[in-house]
Design an enzyme around this catalytic site. Sequence first.
Site, mmCIF file in Angstrom:
data_model
loop_
_atom_site.group_PDB
_atom_site.id
_atom_site.type_symbol
_atom_site.label_atom_id
_atom_site.label_comp_id
_atom_site.label_asym_id
_atom_site.label_seq_id
_atom_site.Cartn_x
_atom_site.Cartn_y
_atom_site.Cartn_z
ATOM 1 N N VAL A 279 0.713 -1.148 0.038
ATOM 2 C CA VAL A 279 0.013 0.105 -0.238
ATOM 3 C C VAL A 279 0.891 1.159 0.013
ATOM 4 C CG1 VAL A 279 -1.707 1.442 1.277
ATOM 5 C CG2 VAL A 279 -1.777 -1.192 1.179
ATOM 6 N N LYS A 280 0.440 2.289 -0.948
ATOM 7 C CA LYS A 280 1.243 3.507 -0.979
ATOM 8 C C LYS A 280 0.294 4.481 0.007
ATOM 9 C CE LYS A 280 1.994 4.887 -4.952
ATOM 10 N NZ LYS A 280 1.778 5.233 -6.485
ATOM 11 N N ILE A 281 1.110 5.307 1.000
ATOM 12 C CA ILE A 281 0.466 6.147 1.463
ATOM 13 C C ILE A 281 1.217 7.462 1.388
ATOM 14 C CG2 ILE A 281 0.243 6.930 3.984
ATOM 15 C CD1 ILE A 281 0.205 4.025 4.630
#
Length: 218
Positions: free
Chosen positions: A80-82
Site C-alpha cells: 500500500v502507498k501512503i
Amino acid sequence: MDFYLDSADYQKITEYVEAYHIKGVTSNPTIIVKDKADILKLVEVVPKDKELFMQVISDEVEGIMAETKKLMSLGKNIIVKIPASPNGLKAIKKLKEEGIKTLATGIYSVEQALMAANCGAAYVAPYVNRICDLEMDGVKAALEIQKTFKEQQIDCKVLAASFKNLMQVKELLINGIDAVTISADLMEKLIYNKNTEYAVKDFVSAWKEYTGKDTLGL
C-alpha cells in the site's frame, strides 16, 4: 535495479509485465481514473507473483490504516502507498509496528524521505518530474535520497516515480537507483528502438536474398 509499470491499463499490464520481467505494477487514484480501471479487476489482471502497489484515499490516520488493511486483503502481492503527509507518516509508523510494509509516496526532498524511512516506510517514491516542475533537479533529489540511505545503511528502498522523458530515467539507472516506475508510454520507448527494427529488417533481407529463406532453415 527493478522496473515497475506505472499504469492501470489492463492491456499494457498483460503485454509488458510478464514478457519483460517487470517487477510489478504501481498505481494511484489519478492513474486508475485516467485508465478507467476498477480496483478489483486490476488485482485480477496483475500476476500474483508480481508486486501491486495500490494507494489509499483517506488522510486520517485511522482511515489510512483501515484502507491499507482492506487493500491488502485483496491479494498477498499488494503493497500500500501512503502519501507522506503528517497523518500519512503517523499511519506508516503504526502500520510498521504491526509488521506491515508500506510505500511513502509524494516525496519531494531528502529530509522528507528520511522522515518516512524513520517512521518505518519500506519504500519511498520521489516524484522526479514534479520536483523539476518546482524548478529543482528531480533526478539529483532522487539520487541524494539513494546516496543518503546507502551511506547511513537505512533499510528503505527508493522507487523513483513521475517521469517526463527517458533521459530522467536513464540518469537514475546509470547512477544506481534501486527502482523506477514508468508509464506505459515511456515503457514502450524503453523496449522498442526503431533503429533496432531497421537492423533486423536488414539482417532478414540479406539472408533471404542469399538463401531464398526468411529463417535459418536448420
